[in-house]
Design an enzyme around this catalytic site. Structure first.
Site, PDB file in Angstrom:
ATOM      1  N   ASN A 251       0.813  -1.222   0.000  1.00 32.50           N
ATOM      2  CA  ASN A 251       0.000   0.000   0.000  1.00 32.50           C
ATOM      3  C   ASN A 251       0.847   1.272   0.000  1.00 32.50           C
ATOM      4  O   ASN A 251       0.615   2.191  -0.783  1.00 32.50           O
ATOM      5  CB  ASN A 251      -0.958  -0.001   1.195  1.00 32.50           C
ATOM      6  CG  ASN A 251      -1.949  -1.146   1.118  1.00 32.50           C
ATOM      7  OD1 ASN A 251      -1.990  -1.861   0.111  1.00 32.50           O
ATOM      8  ND2 ASN A 251      -2.738  -1.325   2.162  1.00 32.50           N
TER       9      ASN A 251
ATOM     10  N   HIS B  17     -17.236  36.039 -31.403  1.00 32.87           N
ATOM     11  CA  HIS B  17     -18.373  35.317 -32.008  1.00 32.87           C
ATOM     12  C   HIS B  17     -18.023  34.771 -33.395  1.00 32.87           C
ATOM     13  O   HIS B  17     -18.903  34.589 -34.227  1.00 32.87           O
ATOM     14  CB  HIS B  17     -19.615  36.204 -32.111  1.00 32.87           C
ATOM     15  CG  HIS B  17     -19.897  36.982 -30.871  1.00 32.87           C
ATOM     16  ND1 HIS B  17     -20.646  36.500 -29.830  1.00 32.87           N
ATOM     17  CD2 HIS B  17     -19.475  38.217 -30.481  1.00 32.87           C
ATOM     18  CE1 HIS B  17     -20.703  37.409 -28.857  1.00 32.87           C
ATOM     19  NE2 HIS B  17     -19.992  38.453 -29.221  1.00 32.87           N
TER      20      HIS B  17
ATOM     21  N   SER C 213      -6.597  11.882 -48.433  1.00 31.26           N
ATOM     22  CA  SER C 213      -7.861  11.151 -48.406  1.00 31.26           C
ATOM     23  C   SER C 213      -7.720   9.929 -49.292  1.00 31.26           C
ATOM     24  O   SER C 213      -7.000   9.951 -50.290  1.00 31.26           O
ATOM     25  CB  SER C 213      -8.986  12.057 -48.908  1.00 31.26           C
ATOM     26  OG  SER C 213     -10.007  11.283 -49.498  1.00 31.26           O
TER      27      SER C 213
ATOM     28  N   LYS D  34      -7.139  16.214 -51.484  1.00 29.30           N
ATOM     29  CA  LYS D  34      -7.232  16.557 -50.066  1.00 29.30           C
ATOM     30  C   LYS D  34      -5.885  16.554 -49.342  1.00 29.30           C
ATOM     31  O   LYS D  34      -5.054  15.708 -49.553  1.00 29.30           O
ATOM     32  CB  LYS D  34      -8.162  15.587 -49.330  1.00 29.30           C
ATOM     33  CG  LYS D  34      -9.625  15.742 -49.654  1.00 29.30           C
ATOM     34  CD  LYS D  34     -10.179  17.125 -49.342  1.00 29.30           C
ATOM     35  CE  LYS D  34     -10.431  17.334 -47.865  1.00 29.30           C
ATOM     36  NZ  LYS D  34     -11.550  16.529 -47.374  1.00 29.30           N
TER      37      LYS D  34
ATOM     38  N   ASN E 236      -5.394  16.970 -45.292  1.00 30.41           N
ATOM     39  CA  ASN E 236      -6.193  17.164 -44.078  1.00 30.41           C
ATOM     40  C   ASN E 236      -5.328  17.431 -42.852  1.00 30.41           C
ATOM     41  O   ASN E 236      -4.303  16.785 -42.668  1.00 30.41           O
ATOM     42  CB  ASN E 236      -7.051  15.923 -43.821  1.00 30.41           C
ATOM     43  CG  ASN E 236      -8.058  15.704 -44.943  1.00 30.41           C
ATOM     44  OD1 ASN E 236      -8.562  16.665 -45.526  1.00 30.41           O
ATOM     45  ND2 ASN E 236      -8.323  14.443 -45.244  1.00 30.41           N
TER      46      ASN E 236
ATOM     47  N   GLU F   7      -6.691  17.917 -35.578  1.00 33.42           N
ATOM     48  CA  GLU F   7      -8.011  17.315 -35.346  1.00 33.42           C
ATOM     49  C   GLU F   7      -7.939  16.224 -34.276  1.00 33.42           C
ATOM     50  O   GLU F   7      -8.787  16.131 -33.397  1.00 33.42           O
ATOM     51  CB  GLU F   7      -8.564  16.711 -36.638  1.00 33.42           C
ATOM     52  CG  GLU F   7      -9.049  17.760 -37.627  1.00 33.42           C
ATOM     53  CD  GLU F   7      -9.408  17.137 -38.981  1.00 33.42           C
ATOM     54  OE1 GLU F   7     -10.085  16.102 -38.999  1.00 33.42           O
ATOM     55  OE2 GLU F   7      -8.992  17.700 -39.997  1.00 33.42           O
TER      56      GLU F   7
ATOM     57  N   TYR G 144      -6.678   2.125   2.380  1.00 34.46           N
ATOM     58  CA  TYR G 144      -6.480   1.577   1.035  1.00 34.46           C
ATOM     59  C   TYR G 144      -7.607   0.624   0.654  1.00 34.46           C
ATOM     60  O   TYR G 144      -8.053  -0.200   1.453  1.00 34.46           O
ATOM     61  CB  TYR G 144      -5.138   0.834   0.950  1.00 34.46           C
ATOM     62  CG  TYR G 144      -4.955   0.189  -0.413  1.00 34.46           C
ATOM     63  CD1 TYR G 144      -4.395   0.905  -1.468  1.00 34.46           C
ATOM     64  CD2 TYR G 144      -5.393  -1.115  -0.658  1.00 34.46           C
ATOM     65  CE1 TYR G 144      -4.267   0.326  -2.722  1.00 34.46           C
ATOM     66  CE2 TYR G 144      -5.262  -1.700  -1.914  1.00 34.46           C
ATOM     67  CZ  TYR G 144      -4.701  -0.966  -2.938  1.00 34.46           C
ATOM     68  OH  TYR G 144      -4.587  -1.529  -4.176  1.00 34.46           O
TER      69      TYR G 144
ATOM     70  N   LYS H 198      -4.321   3.655 -12.329  1.00 32.31           N
ATOM     71  CA  LYS H 198      -3.149   3.717 -13.206  1.00 32.31           C
ATOM     72  C   LYS H 198      -3.450   3.950 -14.671  1.00 32.31           C
ATOM     73  O   LYS H 198      -2.839   4.795 -15.312  1.00 32.31           O
ATOM     74  CB  LYS H 198      -2.305   2.457 -13.024  1.00 32.31           C
ATOM     75  CG  LYS H 198      -1.640   2.488 -11.674  1.00 32.31           C
ATOM     76  CD  LYS H 198      -0.996   1.224 -11.280  1.00 32.31           C
ATOM     77  CE  LYS H 198      -0.814   1.218  -9.782  1.00 32.31           C
ATOM     78  NZ  LYS H 198      -2.080   1.271  -9.022  1.00 32.31           N
TER      79      LYS H 198
HETATM   80  N1  ARG Z   1      -1.394  -3.385  -7.374  1.00 35.13           N
HETATM   81  C1  ARG Z   1      -1.899  -2.720  -6.198  1.00 35.13           C
HETATM   82  C2  ARG Z   1      -2.341  -1.296  -6.588  1.00 35.13           C
HETATM   83  O1  ARG Z   1      -2.020  -0.874  -7.639  1.00 35.13           O
HETATM   84  C3  ARG Z   1      -0.837  -2.654  -5.166  1.00 35.13           C
HETATM   85  C4  ARG Z   1      -1.338  -2.478  -3.788  1.00 35.13           C
HETATM   86  C5  ARG Z   1      -2.072  -3.693  -3.373  1.00 35.13           C
HETATM   87  N2  ARG Z   1      -2.430  -3.662  -2.013  1.00 35.13           N
HETATM   88  C6  ARG Z   1      -3.352  -4.502  -1.508  1.00 35.13           C
HETATM   89  N3  ARG Z   1      -3.614  -4.374  -0.254  1.00 35.13           N
HETATM   90  N4  ARG Z   1      -3.968  -5.356  -2.253  1.00 35.13           N
HETATM   91  O2  ARG Z   1      -3.003  -0.633  -5.846  1.00 35.13           O
END
Ligand code: ARG
Length: 482
Positions: A119, A165, A286, A292, A294, A299, A326, A334
């Site tokens: 954690n 505008h 295109s 074209k 582009n 974009e 946690y 992530k």
């Molecule tokens: N892979 C977990 C995360 O990204 C790591 C921490 C996991 N901790 C736990 N108590 N399961 O959060």
């Protein structure tokens, strides 16, 4: 339960408690190694700092530390060479590395996790990763801002219509217009700097949630990893991801600004405007229409802004219902975080490359500025200087514009007599205020569009950039490594 049954079947670090291996489906569902591998470098950095502290505090032996350092070097090299075998069975980046370490150095590898939990480990890794990302993004922002300044310098006196505008409003210089983006991106850089200070705090030591019973030295770890301070509360340290959300918010604002610029590039490149051309290498053709070319890059930048907003929303929502401390929910931080970082990084980099290649069609800009009565406000201001109240001046010029529009010509094309019909205060000197260059030159105060003001704004901006660069270089080395 016989102990052999408990241990080796899953090989999991927490398997002692379990009577059967985790279901394969669950293993796949809970694993993060597919996307958290990119934390490997910071994970090793964090582990080494932790191990050195454990040694300094007499918690592990000298030989243990030497073995851990040796093993980690090998692992680092294997990962860099893409020789490392990542396995789903070992769930995440942390377990994968720890398992391999133990394989390589035995007992010492098993001691590494003393006084630590995944954690506080993952919270540390993500902070280190985000900090490095911020440094990279700030450098890219600096490059892009420098490119904007160069282009602005070349066009400090190039006139174009300014819009409100999306209707022609008043003449501005192209340089002045570009400096508006410089300001937006400068605030983005400032925001990232502010965010960095909150990111740069050490969670390690919080362990699972309550701290640890070992005599750890958190300051030492913080120092080695280049953290400016400690996370003060162990529960907070392992549970909150506001720092990652803050980065995503910063990224969303950067993308919003780039998306506005992108939208303008697309408009300006359209033959209806014909203000600019983008280099061929940043455009695509295109499959059906041979003529074209582009503006795909701007974009896509506009489009990718949506996903970065989505990442921010995902993280905010991820966090909102979690009780302390946690929860596994946090593993989901992530992908959105990495996606935002990757997207904003690539977009900044490609814009910094693309901008210097922009071909500016100054004549088209000038012609466009001549249509749409862009200097009408200048005539009204002129009448005010002659003593008329602004509202009356506004009305008189409005009528003159209507007359010119019916006649199908510009205000400057009306004769003095014609103009005087709308207000007798108009004299021969009015002709000068109706020109584009007169209009530009008249707005000569800091922040105004007069070419000399644009030039001094550029000079000030360059000084700001240079000062930032000096400050960045002065950052502690450890803090820059990733
Ligand atoms: N892979 C977990 C995360 O990204 C790591 C921490 C996991 N901790 C736990 N108590 N399961 O959060």
């Amino acid at each position: 339960m016989p102990s052999d049954n408990k241990k080796s079947r899953s090989g999991k670090r927490w398997s002692g408690r379990f009577s059967e291996p985790v279901a394969e489906q669950v293993q796949r569902y809970t694993a993060s190694v597919g996307f958290d591998q990119r934390l490997a470098d910071v994970d090793i950095m964090g582990s080494l700092a932790h191990a050195r502290m454990l040694r300094a505090q007499g918690i592990i032996g000298r030989d243990d530390l030497a073995a851990i350092e040796r093993g980690m070097e090998r692992i680092r090299a294997d990962i860099a060479a893409e020789r490392f075998e990542w396995s789903l069975e070992h769930e995440d980046v942390h377990f994968n590395i720890e398992r391999r370490l133990t394989e390589l150095v035995g007992e010492a590898g098993k001691r590494l996790h003393t006084a630590r939990s995944r954690n506080d480990q993952v919270a540390t890794d993500v902070r280190l990763y985000v900090r490095a990302a911020i440094d990279e993004l700030r450098e890219l922002l600096r490059k892009l801002r420098a490119a904007l300044l160069d282009l602005a310098q070349a066009h400090a006196a190039t006139v174009m219509p300014g819009f409100t505008h999306l209707q022609v409003a008043q003449p501005v210089t192209f340089g002045h217009h570009l400096l508006a983006y410089f300001e937006m991106l400068s605030r983005d850089a400032e925001r990232l700097r502010d965010c960095r200070a909150r990111v740069n705090r050490l969670p390690l030591g919080a362990a699972a949630l309550a701290g640890t019973s070992f005599p750890i030295d958190r300051d030492r770890v913080a120092h080695e990893l280049g953290f400016e301070a400690l996370c003060e509360n162990s529960l907070d340290a392992v549970s909150d991801r506001d720092f990652a959300i803050e980065l995503c918010a910063c990224a969303a604002l950067v993308m919003m600004h780039l998306s506005r610029l992108a939208e303008e590039l697309v408009l300006w490149m359209s033959p209806r405007y014909g203000f600019i051309d983008l280099p061929d290498r940043f455009c695509t053709g295109s499959s059906i229409m041979p003529q074209k070319k582009n503006p795909d890059v701007p974009e896509l930048a506009r489009g990718k802004t949506g996903r970065v907003y989505g990442d921010l929303m995902a993280l905010l929502t991820l966090m909102k219902g979690q009780p302390l401390a946690y929860n596994k929910d946090n593993q989901e931080d992530k992908e959105p975080l990495f996606d935002s970082i990757d997207t904003v990084r690539d977009t900044l980099a490609i814009f910094a490359e693309m901008l210097p290649g922009i071909e500016v069609h100054a004549e088209a800009m000038q012609q466009a500025a001549q249509q749409g009565y862009a200097t009408a406000t200048d005539l009204a201001d002129y009448l005010v200087r002659k003593g008329l109240a602004f509202r009356d001046a506004h009305e008189a010029v409005g009528q003159a514009v209507r007359y010119a529009a019916e006649k199908g010509c510009d205000l400057a094309a009306l004769s003095l007599e014609e103009l005087r019909r709308f207000c007798p205060l108009i004299g021969p000197d009015a002709a000068a205020v109706l020109t584009l260059s007169g209009s530009l030159a008249a707005r000569s105060h800091p922040g105004g569009t007069a070419p000399r003001q644009v030039r001094s704004a550029i000079a000030r901006a360059r000084r700001r950039l240079a000062a930032e660069e000096r400050r960045n270089r002065a950052q502690p080395r450890a803090a820059k490594r990733l």
